[in-house]
Design an enzyme around this catalytic site. Structure first.
Site, PDB file in Angstrom:
ATOM      1  N   ARG A  52      52.101  48.668  29.180  1.00 23.55           N
ATOM      2  CA  ARG A  52      50.651  48.563  29.048  1.00 23.55           C
ATOM      3  C   ARG A  52      50.259  47.321  28.260  1.00 23.55           C
ATOM      4  O   ARG A  52      49.249  46.679  28.546  1.00 23.55           O
ATOM      5  CB  ARG A  52      50.100  49.828  28.365  1.00 23.55           C
ATOM      6  CG  ARG A  52      48.601  49.752  28.035  1.00 23.55           C
ATOM      7  CD  ARG A  52      48.011  51.107  27.691  1.00 23.55           C
ATOM      8  NE  ARG A  52      48.878  51.912  26.865  1.00 23.55           N
ATOM      9  CZ  ARG A  52      48.991  51.795  25.522  1.00 23.55           C
ATOM     10  NH1 ARG A  52      48.295  50.866  24.885  1.00 23.55           N
ATOM     11  NH2 ARG A  52      49.804  52.588  24.861  1.00 23.55           N
ATOM     12  N   TYR A 105      26.482  43.890  43.490  1.00 23.80           N
ATOM     13  CA  TYR A 105      27.267  45.024  43.920  1.00 23.80           C
ATOM     14  C   TYR A 105      26.735  46.297  43.260  1.00 23.80           C
ATOM     15  O   TYR A 105      26.499  46.327  42.049  1.00 23.80           O
ATOM     16  CB  TYR A 105      28.734  44.782  43.555  1.00 23.80           C
ATOM     17  CG  TYR A 105      29.623  45.983  43.708  1.00 23.80           C
ATOM     18  CD1 TYR A 105      29.653  46.704  44.896  1.00 23.80           C
ATOM     19  CD2 TYR A 105      30.441  46.388  42.670  1.00 23.80           C
ATOM     20  CE1 TYR A 105      30.477  47.805  45.037  1.00 23.80           C
ATOM     21  CE2 TYR A 105      31.273  47.485  42.799  1.00 23.80           C
ATOM     22  CZ  TYR A 105      31.288  48.193  43.976  1.00 23.80           C
ATOM     23  OH  TYR A 105      32.092  49.295  44.108  1.00 23.80           O
ATOM     24  N   ASP A 178      29.920  36.505  38.684  1.00 23.09           N
ATOM     25  CA  ASP A 178      30.842  37.192  39.588  1.00 23.09           C
ATOM     26  C   ASP A 178      31.114  36.241  40.745  1.00 23.09           C
ATOM     27  O   ASP A 178      30.238  35.966  41.554  1.00 23.09           O
ATOM     28  CB  ASP A 178      30.225  38.499  40.080  1.00 23.09           C
ATOM     29  CG  ASP A 178      31.197  39.333  40.902  1.00 23.09           C
ATOM     30  OD1 ASP A 178      32.042  38.741  41.590  1.00 23.09           O
ATOM     31  OD2 ASP A 178      31.085  40.575  40.874  1.00 23.09           O
ATOM     32  N   LYS A 203      39.330  41.804  46.819  1.00 28.30           N
ATOM     33  CA  LYS A 203      38.692  41.155  47.950  1.00 28.30           C
ATOM     34  C   LYS A 203      39.473  39.911  48.383  1.00 28.30           C
ATOM     35  O   LYS A 203      40.610  40.003  48.810  1.00 28.30           O
ATOM     36  CB  LYS A 203      37.245  40.843  47.599  1.00 28.30           C
ATOM     37  CG  LYS A 203      36.459  42.031  46.996  1.00 28.30           C
ATOM     38  CD  LYS A 203      36.473  43.258  47.860  1.00 28.30           C
ATOM     39  CE  LYS A 203      35.474  44.327  47.417  1.00 28.30           C
ATOM     40  NZ  LYS A 203      35.721  44.928  46.098  1.00 28.30           N
TER      41      LYS A 203
END
Length: 383
Positions: A52, A105, A178, A203
């Site tokens: 992690r 979005y 973004d 994407k």
């Protein structure tokens, strides 16, 4: 390696991708280990102790992300929204406010309004492509974060990043862009004055519809330290295979974005010439209100085309009639997708300032034969 790889097409392939020193393997291995042996207590090899907190495969991707966006710090997360969540919690405290673009979005709006809102974060919405409207909103009250997508999702509005950064910084706001739709292959927000770049790496960066992820790139050392702490403490990190798949996708980003843009331009031109179409949203068209700005700010116009039909009923029928364009959420893969935002990706913002008109359909134009794509659009319009 990157001292010899400075062009974008070289960076996407070589940044963070030094050959394996043990074997000479040109492709670095995927490190699946959840933990790392120590040379005595606290004697970490390469700084790695637990999956992690750090993983060499994730480090390679983060190096790659920073390089291709021209930033000092890159961070990889398990999803785009996980990246957004960490950024917002790193930058905000209860009582702070976000000024959000009116065409974003739906998940971003939902995160701020419904997750961070009850925590005490305020939200206002404005058309970021209208800098006068942004100035008026900033004069009304000063937000801590100014958040924009350009091109926006799904109406493809174009915002002047340099202009927005100037007025945002004058108001003391952190300017976040973004860059998912354009990608660094076509647009470099940090070079234009933005403070942070956000990606849904699901994407175009991943590019093959087979991995979910998110990324942040920035230059500010103090903010990067806080983001790094939250990445570790909250734990929404990308796994090693996800990081490796994203890295592999990024290596072909430049050539894919060129083909996506070429195909999308052909689809947009075809749609604009149809009498069954009310409006086409694509910044590569001279009729688009942001065309000239996009031509200055971007090196290409991207692979997303949105189209307004005569009614919501016609839009639904079109979206359900394509054959090569598959009806599905998401975008940016090599295959073409069609999406009906009002009931799919943007259903959560119905009834808000960010609602998408019911007659709008969004096309993610892939890299298939352009003749096949045009034939599919034509037969769907006929339906």
């Amino acid at each position: 390696m990157t001292e010899y790889a400075r062009g974008f097409e070289s960076l996407v392939i070589h940044a963070g991708q030094e050959f394996d020193p043990a074997t000479g393997a040109v492709i670095p291995p995927v490190h699946f280990s959840t933990t790392f042996a120590q040379d005595g207590i606290g004697g970490l090899r390469g700084g790695y102790e637990y999956g992690r907190s750090g993983n060499p495969t994730r480090t390679a991707l983060q190096t790659q992300l920073a390089a291709i966006e021209g930033g000092a710090h890159g961070f990889s997360f398990s999803s785009g929204l996980a990246a957004e969540d960490v950024l917002l919690r790193a930058a905000l405290q209860p009582g702070d406010e976000v000024l959000l673009g009116s065409d974003v979005y739906g998940g971003t709006h939902r995160l701020i309004a419904r997750v961070l809102g009850p925590w005490g974060v305020g939200l206002r919405v404005v058309d970021m492509s209208d800098l006068d409207a942004v100035r008026a909103a900033l004069e009304e009250s000063a937000p801590k974060v100014l958040w924009v997508e350009t091109p926006s999702n799904p109406l493809l509005r174009i915002t002047d990043i340099a202009g927005l950064a100037a007025i945002g910084h004058e108001a003391g706001a952190l300017v976040v862009v973004d860059n998912t739709f354009a990608t660094p292959a076509l647009q470099q927000p940090l070079a234009l004055g933005a403070d942070v770049v956000v990606h849904s790496t699901t994407k175009y960066l991943g590019g093959h519809s087979d991995v979910v992820g998110g990324g942040l790139v920035l230059n500010d050392d103090a903010l990067a330290e806080m983001i790094g702490f939250l990445q570790f403490a909250a734990g929404a990190v990308s796994g090693p295979l996800d990081a490796w798949l994203t890295t592999r996708g990024i290596k072909t980003l430049a050539v894919r974005m060129q083909r996506h843009s070429e195909n999308a331009a052909a689809v947009a031109a075809f749609l604009e010439g149809s009498d069954r179409v009310a409006r086409v949203y694509y910044p590569g068209l001279a009729s688009h209100p942001g065309h000239e700005l996009a031509a200055r700010q971007m090196s290409g116009f991207g692979g997303i085309v949105s189209v307004a039909l005569e009614s919501g009923t016609a839009a639904r029928r079109f979206a359900e009639s394509t054959r090569l364009f598959q009806l599905a959420e998401s975008l940016g893969g090599v295959e073409s997708l069609v999406n009906y935002p009002d009931a799919m990706t943007h259903a959560s913002v119905r009834g808000t300032e960010a609602a998408v008109p019911v007659e709008v359909v969004r096309l993610s134009v892939g890299i298939e034969s352009v003749d096949d794509l045009l034939a599919d659009v034509e037969q769907a319009l006929g339906a």
